[in-house]
Design a protein around this motif. Sequence first.
Motif, mmCIF file in Angstrom:
data_model
loop_
_atom_site.group_PDB
_atom_site.id
_atom_site.type_symbol
_atom_site.label_atom_id
_atom_site.label_comp_id
_atom_site.label_asym_id
_atom_site.label_seq_id
_atom_site.Cartn_x
_atom_site.Cartn_y
_atom_site.Cartn_z
ATOM 1 N N ARG A 268 14.065 -4.434 4.252
ATOM 2 C CA ARG A 268 13.284 -3.561 3.374
ATOM 3 C C ARG A 268 11.961 -3.279 4.061
ATOM 4 O O ARG A 268 11.092 -4.149 4.149
ATOM 5 C CB ARG A 268 13.084 -4.246 2.020
ATOM 6 N N ILE A 269 11.815 -2.077 4.595
ATOM 7 C CA ILE A 269 10.670 -1.726 5.423
ATOM 8 C C ILE A 269 9.592 -1.055 4.582
ATOM 9 O O ILE A 269 9.849 -0.084 3.868
ATOM 10 C CB ILE A 269 11.089 -0.790 6.578
ATOM 11 N N HIS A 270 8.384 -1.583 4.705
ATOM 12 C CA HIS A 270 7.227 -1.066 3.976
ATOM 13 C C HIS A 270 6.454 -0.101 4.880
ATOM 14 O O HIS A 270 6.182 -0.412 6.043
ATOM 15 C CB HIS A 270 6.329 -2.237 3.564
ATOM 16 N N TYR A 271 6.102 1.059 4.355
ATOM 17 C CA TYR A 271 5.427 2.068 5.165
ATOM 18 C C TYR A 271 4.530 2.929 4.289
ATOM 19 O O TYR A 271 4.696 3.037 3.076
ATOM 20 C CB TYR A 271 6.452 2.959 5.876
ATOM 21 N N VAL A 272 3.553 3.543 4.936
ATOM 22 C CA VAL A 272 2.717 4.566 4.310
ATOM 23 C C VAL A 272 2.982 5.866 5.052
ATOM 24 O O VAL A 272 2.795 5.950 6.270
ATOM 25 C CB VAL A 272 1.222 4.203 4.390
ATOM 26 N N HIS A 273 3.441 6.858 4.306
ATOM 27 C CA HIS A 273 3.761 8.169 4.892
ATOM 28 C C HIS A 273 2.718 9.178 4.430
ATOM 29 O O HIS A 273 2.567 9.418 3.231
ATOM 30 C CB HIS A 273 5.158 8.612 4.457
ATOM 31 N N GLU B 237 0.943 14.812 10.315
ATOM 32 C CA GLU B 237 1.779 13.896 9.540
ATOM 33 C C GLU B 237 1.685 12.528 10.204
ATOM 34 O O GLU B 237 1.747 12.409 11.430
ATOM 35 C CB GLU B 237 3.223 14.396 9.545
ATOM 36 N N MET B 238 1.549 11.492 9.388
ATOM 37 C CA MET B 238 1.387 10.148 9.945
ATOM 38 C C MET B 238 2.285 9.148 9.219
ATOM 39 O O MET B 238 2.522 9.283 8.022
ATOM 40 C CB MET B 238 -0.072 9.691 9.819
ATOM 41 N N ALA C 158 0.816 -1.216 0.000
ATOM 42 C CA ALA C 158 0.000 0.000 0.000
ATOM 43 C C ALA C 158 0.846 1.260 0.000
ATOM 44 O O ALA C 158 0.324 2.358 -0.191
ATOM 45 C CB ALA C 158 -0.915 0.008 1.227
ATOM 46 N N GLY C 159 2.166 1.108 0.221
ATOM 47 C CA GLY C 159 2.997 2.297 0.384
ATOM 48 C C GLY C 159 4.335 2.211 -0.304
ATOM 49 O O GLY C 159 4.461 1.673 -1.407
ATOM 50 N N GLU C 160 5.360 2.701 0.382
ATOM 51 C CA GLU C 160 6.714 2.785 -0.153
ATOM 52 C C GLU C 160 7.647 1.903 0.657
ATOM 53 O O GLU C 160 7.243 1.319 1.669
ATOM 54 C CB GLU C 160 7.182 4.243 -0.124
#
Length: 355
Positions: A46-51, A89-90, A36-38
Motif C-alpha cells: 500500500r503505497i502512500h503518495y502526494v499527487h 505535475e508532481m 499527507a496524501g493518498e
Amino acid sequence: MNLIYAACAFLLALVFALAGVTRAGAWLIEWRNPPAGEFADIDDARIHYVHVPAPRNADLPAIVFIHGASANLRDQMLPIRPLLEGRAEMVFLDRPGFGWSGRGPGNNESPSAQANTIAELMDRLGIHKAIVVGHSFGGVVTAAFGREHPDKTLGLVFLSPVSHPWPGGATAWYYKLTATPIIGWLFSQTLAYPAGTLQMNGATACVFSPNKVPGFYVGNASIPLVLRPGAFRANAIDVAGLYDYALKAAPHYRDIKAPTVVISGDRDKVVYASIHSVGLVRDIPGAELIWVHNLGHKPDWIAPDLVVGAIEKVAGKDVDLKALAKIVEARITGDAYNEGQCPDITVPDAELAPT
C-alpha cells in the motif's frame, strides 16, 4: 540456580518493557504524523503518495521525487514543492516500507524492485514520462529507474546520491544487526525506538553539517516515522543490501541515456561524494556534475533553488547551473555547524571503487 532464574526473569521483563515503550512510541509518532496524501495498492504494498496535478499553464513536465534513507515524502516535498507549485505535475511518495507506505514482499529484493513499484504508480496516475529526482539512497533507486524504465524517463536529477560500491562496503553496525532475521526483528521491536530517539538530533546535525539544520526540521519532515519497527527494519534491509546491489548495478549505468544532472557538496559527511557523484557523471553519458563548496548532504533543503534549476536544465531549458551554485555558495560560505561532532569522510583517489 535462583540467581539464573532471577536474571532470566529480569531480562524477559526488560524485553517486554522495551517492547511496550516502542509500541507506545510508535503510536504517538503516527498520531503526530498522519498521512499527507493518498494510497495505491501495488503488488501487495500500500503505497502512500502526494499527487500534485498538472496546472493548465505548466512549463515543466511531470516530476517524481524519491527520498533517501530514514526519510519519507515530506523530506523533499516541504522545501521543493513551493518552488514548483503551478509549474509542473508532481509526485512525492513514501518509498516502500517508509512513511505510510507498506513494504510488500517484492520490495525487500533491491532498489530495482522499488523502481518498478514507482513505475507502476506512475501508470496508475496516468503519467507516461517524468523527470525523476532522487536524494541519497533515492539516488540508487533513481539510477535503477533510468536504466530499467527508459521509456518513462525524461531526465534524472541526483542529489547527494549513493550509487556505487565503496571501499570495504561498511555500514553502521545497527543496519546489519537489524537486517538479520529474528535478532534484527527483536532489536527493531525493543531498542530501535528508545535508542533512535536519543540519537536523532545528533544524527540529523551530521546529515546537514556543516550547514545549519532548519528550525523544526525533524518534526515538520516527520523524520521520527522511521523509528517505528517496520520502517526501521525496512531502512536497515535497504542499507545493508546496498553494497552488493551496487556491485552488480554500477557497470550498467552507462546504458542510461536520459539527460542527467548530479548535485553534490564537497563537505558531505554521509556518503562518499568522490565515489558516488563522480562515478555517476563518469558512467552516464553527458551527465553534468555540480559541485557546491561547503555544502553537506542536504541540497534539497539548503539549495532548493539549485535543485529547481537542475530540473529545468534536464527539461531542456537554458540554465547556468554553475552560476546558481555560486549563489548557493555565497549563502553558506561561513557555515561551520557541528564540525567537531561530524568529521568529513574522504577516500583517497587510489581507492575509488571501479565500475
